[in-house]
Design a protein around this motif. Sequence first.
Motif, PDB file in Angstrom:
ATOM      1  N   UNK A 122     -12.035   8.398   0.008  1.00  0.00           N
ATOM      2  CA  UNK A 122     -11.069   7.446  -0.529  1.00  0.00           C
ATOM      3  C   UNK A 122     -10.629   6.504   0.583  1.00  0.00           C
ATOM      4  N   UNK A 123     -10.745   5.220   0.339  1.00  0.00           N
ATOM      5  CA  UNK A 123     -10.280   4.219   1.299  1.00  0.00           C
ATOM      6  C   UNK A 123      -8.910   3.725   0.858  1.00  0.00           C
ATOM      7  N   UNK A 124      -7.990   3.614   1.808  1.00  0.00           N
ATOM      8  CA  UNK A 124      -6.663   3.059   1.514  1.00  0.00           C
ATOM      9  C   UNK A 124      -6.466   1.802   2.343  1.00  0.00           C
ATOM     10  N   UNK A 125      -5.900   0.767   1.715  1.00  0.00           N
ATOM     11  CA  UNK A 125      -5.681  -0.518   2.378  1.00  0.00           C
ATOM     12  C   UNK A 125      -4.327  -1.054   1.961  1.00  0.00           C
ATOM     13  N   UNK A 126      -3.597  -1.638   2.891  1.00  0.00           N
ATOM     14  CA  UNK A 126      -2.343  -2.307   2.556  1.00  0.00           C
ATOM     15  C   UNK A 126      -2.656  -3.440   1.584  1.00  0.00           C
ATOM     16  N   UNK A 127      -1.937  -3.499   0.452  1.00  0.00           N
ATOM     17  CA  UNK A 127      -2.192  -4.543  -0.540  1.00  0.00           C
ATOM     18  C   UNK A 127      -1.952  -5.938   0.008  1.00  0.00           C
ATOM     19  N   UNK A 128      -0.960  -6.104   0.860  1.00  0.00           N
ATOM     20  CA  UNK A 128      -0.627  -7.437   1.358  1.00  0.00           C
ATOM     21  C   UNK A 128      -1.388  -7.800   2.638  1.00  0.00           C
ATOM     22  N   UNK A 129      -2.307  -6.954   3.053  1.00  0.00           N
ATOM     23  CA  UNK A 129      -3.078  -7.210   4.269  1.00  0.00           C
ATOM     24  C   UNK A 129      -4.181  -8.226   3.974  1.00  0.00           C
ATOM     25  N   UNK A 130      -4.339  -9.201   4.844  1.00  0.00           N
ATOM     26  CA  UNK A 130      -5.392 -10.198   4.673  1.00  0.00           C
ATOM     27  C   UNK A 130      -6.748  -9.679   5.132  1.00  0.00           C
TER      28      UNK A 130
END
Length: 176
Positions: A122-130
Motif C-alpha cells: 500500500x502506498x500512502x501520499x499526502x493529498x495536497x503534495x505536488x
Amino acid sequence: MKVLIALGILFFTQVTLSSEIKTTDSYSYINIENSVVNGSKDIIKLKKFRYGWGIESYDVVESIEVCSTELIFCFRAEALQFAIPKIPPKINAVWEKEDIRYKTKEKTFLKILGVDIEVFVIESTQKDSLSSSLSNEFLYSYDHGLMGFITNSHNQLSRRLYISTSSNGFLFPQKE
C-alpha cells in the motif's frame, strides 16, 4: 520486491524474539539495512502504555490514535499514518483518510523463515503534495496485520525498510 524477500529471510534468521515482542501490547519493527548491514538497532515499537498506544523510536515516544471503524483498520501519529479497508482491496484501488491518499500497488508474498505471507503493498501520499516525495509504503497482511513499512525522506534519498519482528503485526485482525 525480490530484494525485500531476500532481506527478510536474512534478517529473520539472525533475530531472536524476546517475550516482550510476542505480546499483543507491543509490536516491534526493525530496520533491516541498519541492523544487518551496519549492526545498529534501528527499532520502532508500537506499544500500549497506561495512557493508550504510542510509537517509540529511540528515546522519543509519540501517542498513536487507533482510528479503526466498521470499514477500515487505521492508526495515526504525527510521524506515521496508515489506513486500509477491512475488506481486501483490488489492485490499484484508491481510498482516502483525512489528508492521506492510499493506493494498492500490488499483492505479493513476503517469505519469512520459509513461510509465505500474503501482503498488500500500500502506498500512502499526502493529498495536497505536488510530488510523491512524501510517500510511504506499507506491507499489510489480512492474516497477520502490518508486517512492514518503508519510510521515505522528503528528497527520496533515504528509504528505510522496517519489518515486523513477530508473526503478527499491529492492526492484526482478531479472528472470532
